[in-house]
Motif scaffolding. Structure first.
Motif, PDB file in Angstrom:
ATOM      1  N   SER A  23       0.841  -1.197   0.000  1.00  0.00           N
ATOM      2  CA  SER A  23       0.000   0.000   0.000  1.00  0.00           C
ATOM      3  C   SER A  23       0.872   1.242   0.000  1.00  0.00           C
ATOM      4  O   SER A  23       2.002   1.232   0.500  1.00  0.00           O
ATOM      5  CB  SER A  23      -0.920  -0.009   1.219  1.00  0.00           C
ATOM      6  N   PHE A  24       0.348   2.281  -0.602  1.00  0.00           N
ATOM      7  CA  PHE A  24       1.043   3.562  -0.633  1.00  0.00           C
ATOM      8  C   PHE A  24       0.148   4.571   0.052  1.00  0.00           C
ATOM      9  O   PHE A  24      -1.048   4.621  -0.202  1.00  0.00           O
ATOM     10  CB  PHE A  24       1.315   3.991  -2.069  1.00  0.00           C
ATOM     11  N   LYS A  25       0.786   5.363   0.923  1.00  0.00           N
ATOM     12  CA  LYS A  25      -0.036   6.333   1.653  1.00  0.00           C
ATOM     13  C   LYS A  25      -0.239   7.577   0.809  1.00  0.00           C
ATOM     14  O   LYS A  25       0.663   8.018   0.100  1.00  0.00           O
ATOM     15  CB  LYS A  25       0.633   6.686   2.984  1.00  0.00           C
TER      16      LYS A  25
ATOM     17  N   VAL B 135       8.959  -8.563  -8.897  1.00  0.00           N
ATOM     18  CA  VAL B 135       7.890  -7.574  -8.932  1.00  0.00           C
ATOM     19  C   VAL B 135       8.392  -6.348  -9.684  1.00  0.00           C
ATOM     20  O   VAL B 135       9.474  -5.850  -9.396  1.00  0.00           O
ATOM     21  CB  VAL B 135       7.490  -7.147  -7.502  1.00  0.00           C
ATOM     22  N   HIS B 136       7.599  -5.894 -10.657  1.00  0.00           N
ATOM     23  CA  HIS B 136       7.891  -4.608 -11.300  1.00  0.00           C
ATOM     24  C   HIS B 136       7.214  -3.531 -10.492  1.00  0.00           C
ATOM     25  O   HIS B 136       5.996  -3.381 -10.562  1.00  0.00           O
ATOM     26  CB  HIS B 136       7.330  -4.592 -12.723  1.00  0.00           C
ATOM     27  N   MET B 137       7.979  -2.783  -9.691  1.00  0.00           N
ATOM     28  CA  MET B 137       7.365  -1.766  -8.841  1.00  0.00           C
ATOM     29  C   MET B 137       7.006  -0.548  -9.686  1.00  0.00           C
ATOM     30  O   MET B 137       7.603  -0.316 -10.748  1.00  0.00           O
ATOM     31  CB  MET B 137       8.329  -1.377  -7.714  1.00  0.00           C
ATOM     32  N   PRO B 138       6.042   0.241  -9.229  1.00  0.00           N
ATOM     33  CA  PRO B 138       5.669   1.443  -9.985  1.00  0.00           C
ATOM     34  C   PRO B 138       6.856   2.394 -10.155  1.00  0.00           C
ATOM     35  O   PRO B 138       7.813   2.349  -9.373  1.00  0.00           O
ATOM     36  CB  PRO B 138       4.589   2.077  -9.109  1.00  0.00           C
TER      37      PRO B 138
ATOM     38  N   GLN C 199       9.296   8.707  -4.628  1.00  0.00           N
ATOM     39  CA  GLN C 199       9.761  10.028  -5.014  1.00  0.00           C
ATOM     40  C   GLN C 199       8.903  11.051  -4.276  1.00  0.00           C
ATOM     41  O   GLN C 199       7.677  10.944  -4.293  1.00  0.00           O
ATOM     42  CB  GLN C 199       9.510  10.188  -6.511  1.00  0.00           C
ATOM     43  N   SER C 200       9.551  12.028  -3.652  1.00  0.00           N
ATOM     44  CA  SER C 200       8.723  12.979  -2.911  1.00  0.00           C
ATOM     45  C   SER C 200       7.967  13.865  -3.893  1.00  0.00           C
ATOM     46  O   SER C 200       8.502  14.260  -4.928  1.00  0.00           O
ATOM     47  CB  SER C 200       9.590  13.823  -1.976  1.00  0.00           C
TER      48      SER C 200
ATOM     49  N   LYS D 285       0.510   9.479  -5.715  1.00  0.00           N
ATOM     50  CA  LYS D 285       0.433   8.080  -5.273  1.00  0.00           C
ATOM     51  C   LYS D 285       0.273   7.155  -6.490  1.00  0.00           C
ATOM     52  O   LYS D 285      -0.575   7.409  -7.356  1.00  0.00           O
ATOM     53  CB  LYS D 285      -0.798   7.977  -4.373  1.00  0.00           C
ATOM     54  N   PRO D 286       1.070   6.118  -6.614  1.00  0.00           N
ATOM     55  CA  PRO D 286       0.957   5.250  -7.800  1.00  0.00           C
ATOM     56  C   PRO D 286      -0.435   4.629  -7.890  1.00  0.00           C
ATOM     57  O   PRO D 286      -0.990   4.199  -6.888  1.00  0.00           O
ATOM     58  CB  PRO D 286       2.007   4.167  -7.540  1.00  0.00           C
ATOM     59  N   GLU D 287      -0.973   4.635  -9.090  1.00  0.00           N
ATOM     60  CA  GLU D 287      -2.322   4.102  -9.297  1.00  0.00           C
ATOM     61  C   GLU D 287      -2.315   2.592  -9.381  1.00  0.00           C
ATOM     62  O   GLU D 287      -3.185   1.910  -8.882  1.00  0.00           O
ATOM     63  CB  GLU D 287      -2.905   4.642 -10.603  1.00  0.00           C
TER      64      GLU D 287
END
Lengths: 420, 908
Positions: free
Chosen positions: A283-285, A314-317, A363-364, A368-370
């Motif tokens: 999960s991404f906050k 895993v291919h991360m966003p 990345q700041s 948030k990645p979809e």
């Protein structure tokens, strides 16, 4: 009609390192269209296999970091060309141990001899490994030493015997001191598992690879305990189709050496057991530059056999910068350039399930990645054919000796994906 | 191999090495020769001797190698020397050499086609189809197919049940590549009935289990094509359908390149026969690491297979895809959801809620795609889902793509009465009117006009603003025109404007991107080829495919039809067939339409009702213009009341007189060698009932070197007829009017006029069935009429149809026996000499006469206008009134019509 005009081999950095023309010469500049498409596709895997240019068609395959690009001028069946190109790559693999740019460059004379032998005027001539090896002997260190001393050559000077018989795949006069026949039943599970752990799609792609070293002209028949599992099969040409239709027995005179006897597909969902399960929480906050990652892999329906060789990729966003994780078992790597996380788990012991968890740094400022990444799982189970397929017996006719016989089963993950 | 260096300078030295015994060296020298012979043609001649010698080497490997290399040396000077060795190799005792030589013929043909034909290699190649070795058969088929490709008209691969049987036998035993050649060749065969089709299918089916995917797909092609002929009630039909699914699915587990080609073909198969794969939806589910080209194809097929039964699964998948990384793919997935809603009505609600979920994600391109498809859903199900409009309006600001903006504007305009602030919304778009794309501008214009018609009070200002923007400030003619139209409408008749602008819209169709059925049928014949990947017929894109023959699926035959024996046809005679060939008006229109609209459409005929109007218009127009340009003066003449002096009009005079003479000579027993050929009495071609009072009867005649159509036009109506014109549809021999139809005066009621219309044979050619069928359109001031007629073949027999004796003998032997046809001419009491002179009048020449055991044998030849020779043997027994006629011709389909001509000439 079916004419492969020319063939270009191109490496990943876009150098044409080999070209062969079967009819008139086609200029290298035709490959520019290919490069254009390659640029557009970004990833090498995404280059479309059929490209049209004003005067030609380019049909290509991508194998072992090499593009095999063929030039076609008339209406041809593209599958014919693609199959042939794969056959060329297989032959290189077979001859040189690997199908790489270096191997091809080192053996350039043999490569040309092979290409000349495999295709005549665009018509395939000899593509069976057994026949090719009689015409052109594969390079070995010993042979090249002997050749340079005696002045003999790599090229056979007699007509391959199998070429015209009704069994073109087998050479005559085969002799072994130890007569052996081995069969590997290899099954790969292709599956898509959804978020909640239920199976969206699953099927088994099975093959039986054989290594047959038998003298003379053995006539084999292989029968199964449960042949009804095999309703969608592709056969090596050596198999007598009628016999299969009527008795469900594989009856054949085998080629000499290694070959794929059959490939089959078992699809009905309930028949496909899924040997592992994955518990995951990724999960991404919102509005913060971090996220959580927690994955556990466990065994399930593995018929009491050990699941080993487990690797998760895993291919991360794109927004993921790096990952701080702890693995209870095995080791993990994260490549910040390609954003690929690889976790080499090894063997799963049910008592202590492997787990990988920690923090994902984003990345700041990036949104948030979809998309949620899919988990790609690889594993292996020895001595098990997950479909339940079992060889009953192997009989040999036509020869007198007693061969040594062996069957090995193995189950692997094919395209095994877990959606999160 | 030389790393780009030119090593042609070494030519003489390399050629010296050619006579080596070392096979590897020999192969390398041959390789060198292939590369450099072209640049050093003079030197290359030095190699010829070695080739000739190598072709006689005791080792078959060397013989084959030599013949293979020879063919690759593309130097004209050399090719002549190679014919003898090649001929030997084609008859070699070793099949390996024969099969290599077969391919060499194709190579040679590519270099010098004429040479190959002159040397008779094509016939040798045809003989190889019956070779005992399957490999040789396969290569011969491959070579012939390649040659046939550059000669579309020649019937090189003339398949008959015997040769098909040979091919099917070879199919089981040859290599995988050979199987592909043979299967592709089989696919071009047209089985004579459903039983034959079924037996071929049965023998091809095992190929579906082959490991080579190209073999599998070629087999699928043969089965898909021949299935068309099987009756759907047959048990076998169902079995076949079931057998087709697994191999197609298996193709999808192969390498991605193979998958792609397979998917493109499956796309066609699914459209043609959705039942084959209807249970296999899941195999088309997308894996995240599939290459993009595979993903997009899978998605397309998923939608085609979507049905009420599986829609839940499909939607869940599509929703999953809509969150993937790849933008193109995500867009297509969102669009797919919309297409599902339109295709499966029961799922529409679920689709809409899925789309709303996606809109909630706020991902820009997802939202925009969703709005575009929701617009289509509104069109399909009006007044059902308008409750979502509010949600859509929330996202107005994020839309930056023209298509999405246009869709949103359309929605606002269409439902203006339900959106409180519709005017504000539209006004906000209007601010940047000139920066919008044309699509958005047009949509905005329409939407505001709609809004005005619905809420006239508050929006007058807005509509004026948009009309002036569109008409005065815009450079785009489309926009300006539309603006003016609205303006006029609104200012002249607001009620009419309302009816026009707010008219009920036609429903949108369920499947928007289906391939047109005729094209689909053609593409099914090209399964596995490039055409199937591009979904275009090869004629549309393959270079140098001049005269590519359009393929079409065979018609379905019931077993009852197949019972009709082919021998029955000739004896039925011309008269009996005549009524049957006149097709229904609709069919004929379809055919004649092709005159104007390019190539013939294959497959099922166009729905007659939909084209009928268009066809009449088109043809009418065509004939009108033809009339104006060619016989421009005649209407004016008619108008001035000029009375025509009957058939004595100068231009029309020669021909009818001539034909009269022909008749005269015929009556006197056919003495005149100078006379024209036999002319059948006139028959009624177009009854007055069918042509609003115009009756046309006629016949065909031939004088020295000219053909004419002798017509009688009778006016049986109460009205004067004028402005006659005539046009022919394309036909088997290219018959076409050589001059316009000259009717010099209007035709008064109850008057008839005799006209002889000169014909030539340079028109466009299309094979008709029956061969001598001619479709004609005649126009007058009342209407256009269509009729078809059969012309006797002897009008096409030319005057120089007399063959030399030697030539006759050679040709007779040369034409294969399968091409011989035998007929009986009954009840003819003439003796041999009378027969001979009578036939000569119609350009059938007797070359020799023999008397064998009391029978007279006449050997005769004739030539058709298109150069086809027909050789005949006529056996006459003095006591028996029945003659036996044997005809031999390279194009055996004409035989039957030649026989009819014989019959007609001899009996009159």
């Amino acid at each position: 009609m079916k004419m492969i005009h020319s063939l270009f081999l191109i490496n990943c950095s876009g150098d044409i390192f080999l070209e062969k023309h079967w009819k008139s010469v086609v200029s290298q500049s035709v490959c520019d269209y290919f490069f254009e498409a390659q640029e557009k596709a970004v990833d090498v895997e995404n280059v479309p296999p059929v490209i049209s240019t004003p005067h030609h068609y380019l049909i290509s395959i991508y194998r072992d970091k090499i593009f095999f690009v063929s030039v076609i001028q008339t209406e041809v069946p593209p599958l014919f060309v693609i199959e042939f190109l794969h056959r060329v790559a297989d032959t290189f693999q077979d001859y040189f141990g690997e199908c790489s740019e270096t191997a091809i460059k080192d053996n350039v004379v043999i490569v040309y001899e092979l290409l000349e032998e495999m295709l005549d005027n665009g018509f395939p001539l000899a593509t069976e490994s057994n026949i090719l090896k009689e015409l052109i002997k594969p390079p070995t260190i010993l042979r090249s030493v002997v050749n340079s001393i005696t002045g003999s050559s790599n090229v056979g000077d007699t007509l391959p015997t199998g070429q015209l018989s009704n069994i073109p795949w087998r050479r005559a006069g085969v002799k072994y001191t130890n007569n052996e026949a081995y069969f590997d039943v290899i099954e790969e599970i292709d599956a898509i598992i959804d978020k909640s752990g239920s199976t969206v799609f699953a099927e088994i792609q099975g093959v039986i690879d054989s290594c047959i070293k038998l003298s003379g002209m053995p006539d084999l028949s292989l029968s199964f305990m449960n042949p009804r599992l095999l309703d969608d099969v592709s056969f090596h040409p050596c198999i007598r189709f009628k016999r299969w239709e009527s008795e469900r027995v594989l009856s054949f005179i085998p080629p000499d050496g290694n070959f794929r006897l059959i490939s089959y597909r078992v699809s009905s969902q309930n028949l496909v057991a899924i040997p592992v399960y994955v518990k995951h929480l990724i999960s991404f906050k919102e509005n913060s530059s971090s996220g959580r990652f927690d994955v556990t892999i466990g065994p399930k329906q593995n018929m009491g056999k050990t699941v080993e060789g487990v690797v998760m990729t895993v291919h991360m966003p794109k927004a993921v910068l790096n990952m701080n994780l702890t693995a209870t078992q095995g080791s993990y790597t994260f490549d910040p350039v390609t954003k690929v996380l690889t976790w080499d788990v090894g063997k799963i012991t049910p008592q202590k399930l492997p787990n990988l968890k920690g923090i994902v740094n984003l990345q700041s400022g990036a949104p948030k990645p979809e998309e949620n990444p899919s988990l790609n799982i690889q594993f292996k189970i020895q001595q098990l054919a997950i479909s339940g397929l079992k060889v009953n017996r192997l009989d040999m006719y036509g020869e007198k000796y007693k061969p040594f016989k062996g069957v090995k089963y193995i189950t692997k993950a094919g395209k095994f994906q877990v959606r999160t | 191999m030389t790393v780009g260096k030119d090593v042609s300078a070494l030519f003489p030295d390399v050629v010296n090495c050619m006579q080596t015994d070392n096979l590897e060296l020999k192969k390398l020298v041959y390789l060198y020769l292939m590369n450099y012979a072209k640049s050093q043609p003079d030197m290359a001649i030095m190699a010829v001797n070695t080739f000739v010698k190598d072709c006689e080497d005791p080792n078959p490997l060397i013989r084959a190698l030599a013949v293979r290399t020879m063919g690759c040396i593309r130097v004209d000077k050399i090719t002549e020397y190679l014919c003898e060795p090649l001929r030997k190799c084609l008859k070699d005792e070793d099949p390996y050499v024969r099969k290599t030589a077969a391919v060499c013929v194709a190579k040679l043909h590519d270099i010098n086609a004429q040479l190959v034909e002159d040397q008779g290699f094509l016939d040798t190649l045809k003989d190889l189809i019956s070779d005992s070795n399957p490999m040789v058969v396969a290569n011969a088929v491959a070579a012939l197919s390649e040659i046939a490709e550059s000669h579309p008209s020649s019937n090189l691969l003339d398949l008959n049940p015997q040769s098909i049987n040979k091919l099917l036998t070879a199919l089981n035993e040859c290599t995988e590549w050979g199987q592909i050649f043979i299967l592709d060749c089989l696919a071009n065969y047209m089985p004579k009935d459903d039983r034959e089709a079924q037996s071929i299918c049965e023998r091809v089916t095992p190929r579906l289990s082959h490991a080579n995917s190209a073999v599998v797909l070629s087999a699928v092609k043969v089965l898909m094509k021949f299935m068309e002929m099987l009756s759907k009630d047959l048990d076998y039909y169902g079995t076949l359908l079931k057998k087709l699914a697994p191999p197609l699915v298996t193709l999808l587990s192969a390498e991605p390149e193979l998958q792609y080609v397979a998917l493109r073909n499956i796309n066609l198969i699914v459209q043609k026969r959705p039942e084959i794969l209807k249970h296999e939806m899941k195999v088309f589910f997308v894996k995240y690491n599939d290459p993009i080209y595979v993903k997009l194809e899978k998605l397309d097929i998923m939608i085609r297979l979507a049905s009420q039964a599986n829609i839940a699964q499909v939607l869940a998948e599509l929703k999953e895809y809509a969150t993937e990384v790849d933008v193109d793919f995500v867009r297509k997935a969102v669009r797919a959801i919309g297409r599902c809603a339109i295709k499966v009505e029961q799922s529409a609600e679920r689709c809409v809620s899925t789309l709303l979920d996606l809109i909630q994600t706020k991902v820009n391109y997802v939202v925009q795609e969703a709005i575009v498809v929701i617009k289509d859903i509104f069109r399909k199900y009006p007044n059902k889902y308008e409750s979502v409009i509010a949600t859509l309006c929330e996202n107005l600001d994020s839309l930056d793509e023209p298509e999405a903006r246009a869709a949103m504007i359309w929605i606002v305009g269409e439902y203006a009465e339900r959106i409180d602030n519709a005017d504000e919304l539209l006004e906000s778009f209007l601010e940047g009117f000139h920066d919008e794309s044309t699509q958005v501008q047009l949509q905005l214009l329409t939407a505001i006009v709609k809004l005005f018609l619905k809420k006239p009070t508050e929006t007058q200002e807005l509509v004026q603003q948009v009309l002036s923007l569109a008409t005065q400030d815009s450079d785009n003619p489309d926009l300006r025109d539309r603006g003016y139209i609205y303006w006029r409408l609104l200012s002249t008749d607001p009620v009419a404007a309302k009816e026009v602008v707010l008219a009920e819209k036609p429903l949108i169709s369920e499947e928007t991107d289906l391939i047109e059925p005729t094209l689909l049928d053609e593409l099914i014949c090209y399964i596995g080829t490039l055409a199937s990947v591009y979904h275009k017929p090869p004629s549309a894109f393959v270079e140098g495919s001049r005269g590519v023959v359009h393929k079409s699926l065979p018609p379905r035959t019931g077993s009852s039809e197949s019972a009709e024996s082919p021998e029955a046809a000739p004896s039925a005679g011309q008269a009996a067939e005549q009524p049957a060939v006149i097709p229904a008006q609709g069919d004929l229109l379809g055919d004649l339409l092709n005159l104007d609209l390019g190539p013939p459409v294959s497959g099922p005929p166009l729905a007659a009702s939909s084209v009928q109007m268009g066809a009449v218009d088109l043809l009418g127009g065509g004939l009108d213009s033809l009339l104006r340009s060619d016989v421009g003066g005649s209407p004016a003449m008619g108008g001035s009341g000029f009375t025509a002096p009957g058939p004595a009009a100068p231009a029309g005079m020669g021909a009818p007189l001539g034909s009269g003479l022909g008749d005269l000579f015929d009556l006197t027993g056919g003495v005149g060698t100078l006379s024209g050929s036999y002319v059948a009495p006139k028959t009624v071609w177009l009854p007055a009932m069918k042509a609003k009072g115009l009756e046309i009867s006629g016949t065909f005649s031939r004088q020295v070197d000219s053909i004419s159509m002798d017509l009688v036009l009778t006016n049986k109506a109460l009205q004067v007829m004028s402005d006659f014109a005539i046009q022919f549809n394309r036909n088997s021999f290219g018959l076409a009017p050589a001059a316009p139809l000259q009717v010099h005066a209007p035709l008064a009621p109850n008057q008839s006029v005799e006209i002889s219309l000169p014909l030539n044979t340079v028109g466009s050619v299309m094979k008709m069935d029956p061969l001598n069928n001619l479709q004609v359109a005649v126009k007058n001031n009342i209407d256009v009429f269509y009729f078809s007629t059969l012309y006797p073949l002897h009008i096409l027999f030319v005057e120089d149809g007399k063959m030399e004796r030697q030539m006759f003998l050679a040709t007779w032997k040369d034409i294969p026996n399968e091409n011989e046809a035998q007929f009986q001419i009954k009840d003819c009491s003439l003796n041999a000499d009378a027969v001979s002179s009578k036939l000569q009048g119609s350009n059938i020449f007797t070359i020799a006469k023999r008397n064998v055991e009391g029978q007279d044998m006449l050997y005769q030849s004739l030539k058709l206008t298109n150069g086809i020779w027909v050789l005949a043997e006529l056996r006459i027994q003095p006591s028996n009134p029945s003659f036996t006629l044997s005809l031999k011709c390279r194009a055996p389909e004409v035989s039957q019509y030649v026989y009819q001509a014989y019959d007609a000439i001899l009996k009159n």
